[in-house]
Design a protein around this motif. Structure first.
Motif: not given
Length: 958
Positions: A415-430
């Protein structure tokens, strides 16, 4: 039921491709270019990317906790997603599987929370869940808005106040659960491939080489001191991303987050590891024998991490090679030369590397040399020439449409929380997902070709898995790789550790009522030919989910023709009078639509998911598939082989064997439901000819047996004219509409123990139950269903708490009374460690017998089953697919279409005595049929201690 996941596929947006069997059609590879150029690709992808926007706000606490807030007010729920920057790649030698084992321990209670699941489920949350993979560990739940404070309290309590509650007993129990999870995965056909892939591509010591589930020896070696060290070194707020998505805003959320997490001290940063893709010096090849239904050929490469510029073009290229329904491999190996019953190609990207994979499931009689030559020829051709523009546009459209679909879900996995978290964690960009989508839209054929040339021109690792005796032991696989030589000595796994509280006690916050459930208004219409239309308009995303149902299903098969109806339904998407299977696949991909046909036990369902802008042409395609299937000789022959392969797969699978045996035992061999647990009879399927399928279609597919239900971004005024254009002139024949005989009663239940030998099985599959007096939906039957839920309907159910959380004999167990128009059955299913097969049967029967005579429903169980279910209803109706499923079930059972809206009043009127009475009448241990699939060399002596007559069945006779 909710389980703690060991190694789910990465679901970054767009979705990574997994091992999918692509749909089949009959067109030679030479026809692809000409066919794909015949229609322009669907346009407007840039506009769709704009529609995929996930606005967010971000703040960071003084202790380093990063919090991201996304507001979505469509339902009174909030997805809570917590990502820890630690995964299996951070594990040291001798402790493989520990990150995942620790994830399990995070669910067994913290210093101020005795049981993590109980308060949340009581408050109406989805089942709290978590998963571990190479790069991270995550925890998710979606809660009613009024329970957000509770969820944050509990997430913070295990982040900051865990160690005082972790004991040796809990560690030992969860160790056993994880070991059974590993056995369960290893027990599947091709279940060891997950180990062999990484071991063949990566050197010993590479952080991505060992599996997330680990080796049995390493799991056994984990100590309580390891738990404490892992927690202190990794589970600090500065290593965490918290996302709240849904009915919340940053102004409201920030003081809540500061209240619960602000006092948790910063810890050490997770040490980065050096890990990247590896290139083999030369091509490698390995052949292993296993208990599999047909030979499978795999080719593997490593690839760059998800932030690399080549990650997206590789994903698109592998999609074109073997992921799309119109893929090169499908067209060459399944439709063309017909060497395979299934093919796939995928690219999975992680933080620091990825894996590229192709797979071919060989058709019976296919030369391995021919299959390999065809696979390598198509791979080399795409690498050398690149994709056509039409192929590229179809792949883009499918990926963007998939991204739009994911916007419906605020939390959970994907879901959207999953998408934003992975962007922040792996790419420093939600908003990294947005960069991926924009890169997809801007790709050229040259971009894809060049990326594939860089990565697929390197030496490949080829793996053959062929039928035979399993020679590898999954228990020894998945570890570091040098355990027999250089692994350091391990400390005593049971050494005592001082367990003290972390801090002062904290109080659990109350749950605030979220108000009454609002079920979408359902509107009705009737087409000019009498087809009933139901629609629930929901404009949250620009997509429509639609289903056409036919009152038939596998129950329509006559004795001796089992598998005919399901094969006929499979062929609907394999060609019409004017379109080949390839044409149908291409048109779906151009439209960003997904069209599926499935035969259930009571009905056939043709589902369509499409972008709202392409609804009319998508309905035209759907109508053509439903009304005008061609049943060409070549298509029938190909699908017949795939259906036979599905039967072979069932006969190699523990669950498949159990289901094929169980249903005839419950319903009697000549009942319409007797074969609903199988893909059909081999002899009957092998004898099918086009005329058989055309006759079955003509008899059952008629408008007076059809209903259409739609949910999504479309109004009744828009939908009805489009349906009239597609289906309005579909006329019913003059003959009376046929009916099935599912109202026939099953034979009286009788006690029996049936055993099917499956050698070398580390687990035994158990399926047990009997027919109940329930037929379809009976008014007032809700207490029966709630009693079944108390027994085995969730993570906190009695069976799961006993066999998994207390005894550690299984990864999970559940009970249910599956939906059916006819007589319904009680079913209990689980997979248990082989040396506890008889003990598990005894434990299950003891739990069933105790309810309610010795153990009536307790207050906590009663609250979860009634008030907890009421509070959780918004979670069950979050997406269009969930609402469509609810309407399909209500229509199938003949109950009111607003049944979900009535449930609060229904559950509110149920008292504990009603649940106890239902358990006494429907759930007792008497006359239980028990099917066991396992290794007789291990289980026979155990089963003799049950003092029950035993019948032995051979797998080949099922």
């Amino acid at each position: 039921m909710p389980m703690k996941l060991a190694h789910p596929f990465r679901l970054a947006l767009p979705a990574a491709l997994s091992l999918l069997f692509a749909a089949c059609a009959s067109t030679s590879s030479a026809q692809i270019t000409a066919t794909t150029q015949s229609q322009p690709p669907a346009g407007g992808l840039a506009e769709l990317v704009d529609a995929a926007e996930i606005p967010f706000e971000r703040f960071t606490l003084e202790n380093g906790l990063t919090t991201i807030i996304h507001t979505d007010r469509k339902a009174p729920i909030v997805g809570v997603t917590v990502y820890y920057r630690v995964g299996s790649k951070h594990e040291p030698r001798g402790r493989t599987g520990f990150a995942h084992l620790f994830e399990h321990l995070m669910f067994v209670g913290s210093e101020n929370v005795e049981n993590y699941d109980a308060p949340l489920l009581a408050a109406g949350s989805t089942g709290p869940n978590g998963s571990t993979y190479y790069d991270r560990t995550n925890y998710v739940e979606t809660v009613p808005t009024g329970a957000l404070d509770l969820a944050l309290f509990m997430e913070s309590d295990r982040m900051g106040y865990l160690l005082g509650a972790v004991t040796q007993e809990k560690l030992d129990n969860q160790r056993a659960v994880v070991q059974n999870e590993k056995r369960q995965g290893d027990n599947q056909p091709y279940g060891l491939v997950r180990y062999l892939q990484a071991e063949g591509l990566l050197p010993v010591g590479h952080p991505y080489r060992h599996s997330t589930i680990g080796s049995m020896a390493d799991l056994e070696a984990a100590t309580l001191q390891d738990v404490r060290d892992w927690f202190r070194n990794n589970y600090a707020p500065n290593n965490v991303v918290l996302v709240l998505a849904g009915d919340i805003d940053a102004e409201t959320a920030r003081p809540m987050v500061e209240r619960w997490f602000g006092a948790i001290p910063r810890g050490p940063e997770v040490e980065p590891v050096q890990a990247g893709p590896e290139t083999l010096r030369e091509a490698k090849e390995l052949t292993v024998t296993d208990q599999v239904p047909f030979p499978a050929l795999f080719q593997f490469w490593t690839s760059p991490g998800l932030n690399h510029p080549d990650a997206v073009p590789l994903r698109v290229g592998m999609d074109i090679l073997g992921g799309l329904q119109s893929s090169r491999l499908d067209n060459a190996l399944v439709r063309g030369a017909e060497l395979a019953v299934g093919v796939s190609a995928s690219a999975s990207a992680f933080e620091q590397l990825g894996f590229l994979e192709t797979r071919v499931n060989l058709k019976d009689g296919t030369s391995p040399e021919d299959a390999r030559a065809a696979l390598e020829r198509e791979t080399a051709r795409l690498v050398a020439e690149g994709p056509t523009l039409a192929e590229l546009e179809r792949a883009k459209t499918q990926l963007v449409a998939d991204a739009i679909a994911r916007l419906e879900q605020v939390g959970g996995f994907g879901g959207k929380g999953f998408i934003l978290a992975e962007g922040e964690l792996y790419s420093d960009d939600p908003a990294f997902y947005r960069r991926e989508l924009e890169q997809i839209v801007g790709l050229t054929p040259a971009d894809v070709q060049q990326a594939m040339q860089r990565w697929l021109s390197r030496p490949a690792y080829t793996l053959w898995v062929v039928p035979g005796e399993r020679t590898l032991d999954g228990a020894t696989l998945g570890g570091w790789g040098d355990e027999d030589t250089t692994a350091p000595p391990l400390p005593d796994a049971r050494a005592p550790v001082d367990v003290t509280r972390t801090g002062a006690p904290r109080s659990q916050p109350p749950v605030i009522s979220a108000g009454d459930l609002t079920f979408p208004q359902v509107q009705r219409a009737t087409l000019s030919n009498g087809i009933e239309v139901l629609i629930a308009q929901r404009p949250s995303v620009p997509k429509v989910s639609l289903a056409l149902t036919i009152n038939a299903g596998t129950a329509a098969d006559a004795p001796g023709r089992i598998g005919l109806h399901e094969t006929m339904v499979d062929l609907l998407t394999e060609g019409t009078a004017t379109k080949s299977a390839l044409d149908i696949a291409i048109l779906q991909e151009q439209l960003g639509s997904t069209l599926r046909a499935r035969a259930g036990i009571d009905s056939d369902t043709i589902t369509l998911e499409t972008l709202t802008t392409n609804l009319a042409p998508s309905l035209a395609l759907m109508a053509d598939v439903v009304r005008n299937p061609a049943f060409r000789d070549d298509d029938v022959a190909r699908v017949r082989e795939q259906r036979l392969a599905a039967v072979a797969q069932e006969l190699a699978s523990p669950a498949g064997l159990a289901s094929r045996a169980y249903m005839p035992l419950i319903y009697g061999a000549d009942h319409p439901y007797a074969n609903s647990g199988s893909s059909g009879d081999t002899q009957a399927i092998a004898g099918l000819v086009p005329a058989d399928l055309a006759t079955a279609h003509r008899v059952w597919f008629r408008p007076d047996l059809a209903t259409i239900i739609a949910v999504g971004d479309v109004s009744l005024a828009e939908l009805v004219p489009a349906l009239e254009s597609a289906f309005g002139d579909w006329a019913a024949p003059e003959t009376p509409a046929p009916t099935t005989t599912t109202d026939r009663p099953a034979p009286e239940p009788q006690p029996r123990l049936v055993v099917i030998d499956r050698p070398n099985s580390p687990s035994s599959f158990l399926l047990m139950g009997r027919a109940t007096p329930l037929f379809g939906h009976v008014e007032g039957s809700e207490p029966i269903l709630l009693a079944t839920e108390v027994l085995g309907g969730g993570f906190l159910s009695r069976l799961n708490q006993d066999l998994r959380e207390t005894k550690g004999w299984t990864y999970g167990i559940g009970s249910s009374i599956p939906v059916a128009k006819g007589q319904r059955m009680l079913q209990i299913g689980t997979q248990v460690q082989a040396d506890r097969t008889a003990d598990s049967i005894r434990a299950i029967l003891a739990q069933v017998a105790a309810f309610p005579q010795e153990r009536p429903v307790d207050p906590a169980e009663y609250q979860r089953a009634t008030e907890g279910n009421i509070l959780g209803l918004p979670n069950e109706l979050e997406t269009n697919g969930q609402v469509l499923g609810a309407l399909l079930t209500s229509r199938r059972l003949g109950r009111n279409l607003d049944y979900q809206a009535q449930l609060p009043a229904i559950y509110g009127a149920i008292d504990p005595a009603m649940i106890n009475d239902a358990a006494r009448e429907y759930l007792g241990p008497h006359n239980m049929t028990i099917v066991v699939v396992g290794d007789r060399a291990v289980i026979d002596a155990q089963l003799e201690t049950l003092a029950m007559p035993i019948t032995y069945l051979e797998a080949e006779d099922l």
